[in-house]
Write a protein that holds these residues in place. Sequence first.
Motif, PDB file in Angstrom:
ATOM      1  N   ILE A   1       0.798  -1.237   0.000  1.00 29.61           N
ATOM      2  CA  ILE A   1       0.000   0.000   0.000  1.00 29.61           C
ATOM      3  C   ILE A   1       0.825   1.278   0.000  1.00 29.61           C
ATOM      4  O   ILE A   1       0.276   2.357  -0.107  1.00 29.61           O
ATOM      5  CB  ILE A   1      -1.024   0.042   1.157  1.00 29.61           C
ATOM      6  CG1 ILE A   1      -0.347   0.176   2.519  1.00 29.61           C
ATOM      7  CG2 ILE A   1      -1.951  -1.144   1.125  1.00 29.61           C
ATOM      8  CD1 ILE A   1      -1.331   0.477   3.633  1.00 29.61           C
TER       9      ILE A   1
ATOM     10  N   THR B   1      -4.018   7.832   5.419  1.00 30.94           N
ATOM     11  CA  THR B   1      -3.587   7.245   4.160  1.00 30.94           C
ATOM     12  C   THR B   1      -4.003   5.785   4.066  1.00 30.94           C
ATOM     13  O   THR B   1      -4.451   5.322   3.008  1.00 30.94           O
ATOM     14  CB  THR B   1      -2.058   7.386   4.009  1.00 30.94           C
ATOM     15  OG1 THR B   1      -1.730   8.778   4.080  1.00 30.94           O
ATOM     16  CG2 THR B   1      -1.577   6.829   2.692  1.00 30.94           C
TER      17      THR B   1
ATOM     18  N   ALA C   1      -6.569   4.209   1.315  1.00 30.49           N
ATOM     19  CA  ALA C   1      -6.162   3.096   0.449  1.00 30.49           C
ATOM     20  C   ALA C   1      -7.132   1.932   0.585  1.00 30.49           C
ATOM     21  O   ALA C   1      -7.518   1.312  -0.418  1.00 30.49           O
ATOM     22  CB  ALA C   1      -4.742   2.641   0.804  1.00 30.49           C
TER      23      ALA C   1
ATOM     24  N   ARG D   1     -10.328   2.596  -1.215  1.00 29.31           N
ATOM     25  CA  ARG D   1     -10.143   2.678  -2.662  1.00 29.31           C
ATOM     26  C   ARG D   1      -9.921   1.307  -3.309  1.00 29.31           C
ATOM     27  O   ARG D   1     -10.310   1.091  -4.445  1.00 29.31           O
ATOM     28  CB  ARG D   1      -8.918   3.563  -2.908  1.00 29.31           C
ATOM     29  CG  ARG D   1      -8.760   4.171  -4.233  1.00 29.31           C
ATOM     30  CD  ARG D   1      -7.598   5.165  -4.330  1.00 29.31           C
ATOM     31  NE  ARG D   1      -6.370   4.781  -3.668  1.00 29.31           N
ATOM     32  CZ  ARG D   1      -5.877   5.397  -2.582  1.00 29.31           C
ATOM     33  NH1 ARG D   1      -6.501   6.412  -2.042  1.00 29.31           N
ATOM     34  NH2 ARG D   1      -4.752   4.984  -2.042  1.00 29.31           N
ATOM     35  N   SER D   2      -9.310   0.373  -2.565  1.00 27.59           N
ATOM     36  CA  SER D   2      -8.844  -0.858  -3.212  1.00 27.59           C
ATOM     37  C   SER D   2      -9.084  -2.097  -2.357  1.00 27.59           C
ATOM     38  O   SER D   2      -8.715  -2.129  -1.182  1.00 27.59           O
ATOM     39  CB  SER D   2      -7.345  -0.708  -3.498  1.00 27.59           C
ATOM     40  OG  SER D   2      -6.700  -1.938  -3.633  1.00 27.59           O
TER      41      SER D   2
ATOM     42  N   ALA E   1      -5.685  -3.408  -1.190  1.00 20.62           N
ATOM     43  CA  ALA E   1      -5.168  -2.705  -0.009  1.00 20.62           C
ATOM     44  C   ALA E   1      -5.914  -3.157   1.235  1.00 20.62           C
ATOM     45  O   ALA E   1      -5.309  -3.381   2.294  1.00 20.62           O
ATOM     46  CB  ALA E   1      -5.284  -1.195  -0.197  1.00 20.62           C
TER      47      ALA E   1
END
Length: 143
Positions: free
Chosen positions: A97, A105, A109, A112-113, A116
């Motif tokens: 990541i 952060t 992450a 978003r994913s 991750a």
Amino acid sequence: MTAEIFFEIRGLRQSGHPPNDETVEVLRTRASRRALRRWRDRLQEPRGARQRVVNAILPSFRAWLQRKTRVTYRLTQHTLEECPAWQTERQILVQNIGPDLSPETVVAAMARSGEAWDSVVAFCDRVMLAKEDAERHPRHRES
């Protein structure tokens, strides 16, 4: 069905306008949006130590909610940035990541994913399993 939706539907029926399935779905969507707004407002209130985690989640709040993945106890108990005991595990996480392991952060992450998210969960599981094992099987204690 929440009480809020129940009373709205009852009001419609009592006024002679029984709701169809589409209307009920609209009422549920509105109630969900109101609940999320109230929840977000509550999260923005200062709460001391856990405020750092809340501040990490708020910028990614909508994306976080849209993830269809469970949040486990172990996921909430991890030590990302500081503890040297987990350096090896942390290096694997950084490879997946990136080097910034600040809560903001990491949460962004994860939101978003899926990769991750899975990496952070794996890190947390490994660390917490090791901690739990150490508690169950203490190596030796000094008197």
